[in-house]
Structures are given as structure tokens and as C-alpha cells.
Design an enzyme around this catalytic site. Structure first.
Site, PDB file in Angstrom:
ATOM      1  N   LYS A  85       0.843  -1.210   0.000  1.00 33.68           N
ATOM      2  CA  LYS A  85       0.000   0.000   0.000  1.00 33.68           C
ATOM      3  C   LYS A  85       0.879   1.261   0.000  1.00 33.68           C
ATOM      4  CE  LYS A  85      -4.111  -2.211   1.911  1.00 33.68           C
ATOM      5  NZ  LYS A  85      -3.707  -3.521   2.415  1.00 33.68           N
TER       6      LYS A  85
HETATM    7  O1  O7M Z   1     -10.140 -12.521   3.345  1.00 35.97           O
HETATM    8  P1  O7M Z   1      -9.722 -11.676   4.523  1.00 35.97           P
HETATM    9  O2  O7M Z   1     -10.781 -10.726   4.973  1.00 35.97           O
HETATM   10  O3  O7M Z   1      -9.153 -12.489   5.629  1.00 35.97           O
HETATM   11  O4  O7M Z   1      -8.462 -10.805   4.035  1.00 35.97           O
HETATM   12  C1  O7M Z   1      -8.574  -9.828   3.059  1.00 35.97           C
HETATM   13  C2  O7M Z   1      -7.218  -9.413   2.533  1.00 35.97           C
HETATM   14  O5  O7M Z   1      -7.422  -8.390   1.592  1.00 35.97           O
HETATM   15  C3  O7M Z   1      -6.275  -8.856   3.587  1.00 35.97           C
HETATM   16  O6  O7M Z   1      -4.963  -9.254   3.207  1.00 35.97           O
HETATM   17  C4  O7M Z   1      -6.412  -7.356   3.454  1.00 35.97           C
HETATM   18  O7  O7M Z   1      -5.191  -6.688   3.715  1.00 35.97           O
HETATM   19  C5  O7M Z   1      -6.768  -7.198   1.977  1.00 35.97           C
HETATM   20  N1  O7M Z   1      -7.636  -6.055   1.666  1.00 35.97           N
HETATM   21  C6  O7M Z   1      -8.866  -5.912   2.245  1.00 35.97           C
HETATM   22  O8  O7M Z   1      -9.304  -6.741   3.043  1.00 35.97           O
HETATM   23  N2  O7M Z   1      -9.624  -4.824   1.912  1.00 35.97           N
HETATM   24  C7  O7M Z   1      -9.227  -3.857   1.052  1.00 35.97           C
HETATM   25  O9  O7M Z   1      -9.957  -2.938   0.792  1.00 35.97           O
HETATM   26  C8  O7M Z   1      -7.982  -3.994   0.457  1.00 35.97           C
HETATM   27  C9  O7M Z   1      -7.210  -5.117   0.734  1.00 35.97           C
HETATM   28  C10 O7M Z   1      -6.040  -5.286  -0.048  1.00 35.97           C
HETATM   29  O10 O7M Z   1      -5.634  -6.304  -0.503  1.00 35.97           O
HETATM   30  O11 O7M Z   1      -5.434  -4.158  -0.334  1.00 35.97           O
HETATM   31  C11 O7M Z   1      -4.441  -4.142  -1.228  1.00 35.97           C
END
Ligand code: O7M
Length: 250
Positions: A85
Site C-alpha cells: 500500500k
Molecule cells: O479474506 P480476509 O478478509 O481475511 O483478508 C482480506 C485481505 O485483503 C487482507 O490481506 C487485506 O489486507 C486485503 N484487503 C482488504 O481486506 N480490503 C481492502 O480494501 C484492500 C485489501 C487489499 O488487498 O489491499 C491491497
């Protein structure tokens, strides 16, 4: 081979659109490595990429991530995405991007809010010269995301446009390899797909644990699903990962 070619090849070979988010937590470093590696081995044939978050890099350090995680993913012909990010000025963004790419990551995630000039220009330069990928955060999956990403921004012509639409246009203009749009927002996914056209990859996190539905996201136009806890916290990660393939296998 470029990042996009690698992920397309893995998606085709494994008949999947699932990117594994490898966000396990463990106070014991060696147990964290072995649990993370076990999950990769369990689901390697059911995913098309591995996304690594800063929390894993914080816990293990860069070289351990390279030697234990990136290498294993590559052994299964899976590309790796560094969820950094990135959101800083050009020289530090550029340093971080080059470091992640040169240690083996195939793509980085960055925030477009920093803008191009002396912001993300250095990240794209680093990526383009190495055939790596840049994926831009365009609409997050959490409920609080709406306050900013849906904000109406006044245009010079006088009308308002939601921030996420402006970010989508920037991703197209900058030739990003993808955008992140939460699976919790199928209507936003449809709009991003409409604006971006058929070629921009849309990566959608927020499946399962955050309430997003995989089929709704794919039907709305997502290219890839990013899934973490619903796979790695399952007592049977392979069966869980197989479920996420169901919408594309029909
Ligand atoms: O499936 P989860 O909820 O256990 O995990 C979701 C993953 O997606 C986790 O690694 C978060 O950092 C990422 N993510 C989000 O959950 N929401 C967002 O809006 C963006 C991300 C992401 O990947 O950003 C790059």
C-alpha cells in the site's frame, strides 16, 4: 515473464481466479513460517497468486519471506504480490518498490492518492523496467471506506464525480496492471468495469470473512478474488479454496 503473464498462466492452469492473502499471525516466527508454507502447499493448485501483507514481513523480515515464502510460491509457478500500500513521496516509494521487486515480488500494491509526479511515478518506472506489476487501491472493502472513496469531488466543469471514479481513470491513464475494489461493493465493481473497459484487472478482497460474495463480485466484473481467513483459518484449506473456484467452473 511479466507479472500479468504469470498470473494469467497460473489462473489458466489451475482454473481459478483466487489470490491467497497470506496473513497468518503467530508469536513464534518458525511456527509462522511452517504454517504459512503448509497453507501454500495445501492450496497451490487452487490459486493463481499469493499476496503477502506487511504484517508477515514485519514478523519474519524480508529475507525470510524471500527464502521461505516467495521461493515456495515460485516452485508452484505462482507469482507473489507485495501488499505494501505504497503511499509516500517519490524517492521513498521508488526505493521500496525496487527493493520488493529485486527480492522477488512480481507486483506491488500502491495507493493512487500520492498522485503521479514525485509520488507513484517512481513506482511505475521501477515496475515497467522490470516487467513487474502495480495494482492500485481504488475502493476498499471495509464499511468505513465509503466516506472517502464515494466522496463527490467537484470537477472544473462544475459537476461532482465520486473519488473512486477518478482513481479508476488514473489507473487506466497510468497503465496499472490492476485495481483493488472491495467485493463488498458489487455496484462499485460494475461501475469500475464500465469505466475501465474489459482489459483492466479488478482484484476484489473482502470475500467471506468480511461479507463479500464471490459470485456477486465476479458477476459484477471482478477478475480476481483476494481471499485470506476463509481459506487459511479453515480446518481444510484446500476444500475452502476449491469452493471459491466454483463460480468460474460453473
Ligand atoms: O479474506 P480476509 O478478509 O481475511 O483478508 C482480506 C485481505 O485483503 C487482507 O490481506 C487485506 O489486507 C486485503 N484487503 C482488504 O481486506 N480490503 C481492502 O480494501 C484492500 C485489501 C487489499 O488487498 O489491499 C491491497
Amino acid at each position: 515473464m511479466s507479472f500479468e503473464d504469470k498470473i494469467l498462466r497460473a489462473a489458466g492452469t489451475n482454473q481459478t481466479r483466487t489470490v491467497l492473502a497470506l496473513d497468518l499471525e503467530d508469536t513464534d516466527g518458525s511456527r509462522l513460517v511452517s504454517r504459512s508454507r503448509d497453507v501454500i502447499r495445501d492450496v497451490a493448485g487452487l490459486i493463481c497468486a499469493v499476496k503477502i501483507n506487511r504484517q508477515l514481513v514485519m514478523a519474519l523480515g524480508l529475507s525470510a519471506v524471500r527464502d521461505s515464502i516467495i521461493k515456495l510460491a515460485n516452485d508452484f509457478s505462482l507469482p507473489t504480490i507485495m501488499d505494501a500500500k505504497l503511499n509516500d513521496v517519490g524517492h521513498t516509494n521508488g526505493f521500496m518498490a525496487r527493493t520488493y521487486f529485486d527480492m522477488g515480488f512480481d507486483a506491488v500494491i500502491a495507493s493512487p492518492i500520492a498522485g503521479w509526479e514525485n509520488g507513484l511515478d517512481t513506482v511505475f518506472e521501477a515496475a515497467n523496467s522490470r516487467k513487474k506489476g502495480v495494482i492500485l487501491l481504488t475502493y476498499m472493502s471495509n464499511p468505513g471506506a465509503e466516506a472517502f472513496y464515494s466522496l463527490m469531488a467537484q470537477q472544473p466543469e462544475g459537476y461532482g464525480k465520486p473519488v473512486f471514479e477518478i482513481l479508476t481513470e488514473l489507473a487506466v491513464e497510468w497503465k496499472a496492471q490492476g485495481v483493488i475494489v472491495g467485493a463488498t461493493q458489487p455496484r462499485v465493481i460494475s461501475r469500475v468495469r464500465q469505466l475501465a473497459g474489459p482489459n483492466l484487472s479488478i482484484y476484489s478482497p473482502g470475500i467471506g470473512a468480511q461479507g463479500g460474495d464471490p459470485k456477486a463480485a465476479l458477476d459484477a466484473g471482478s477478475t480476481y478474488l483476494i481471499v485470506g481467513r476463509s481459506i487459511y483459518n479453515s480446518s481444510d484449506p484446500a476444500t475452502a479454496a476449491r469452493e471459491f473456484r466454483r463460480p468460474i467452473l460453473g
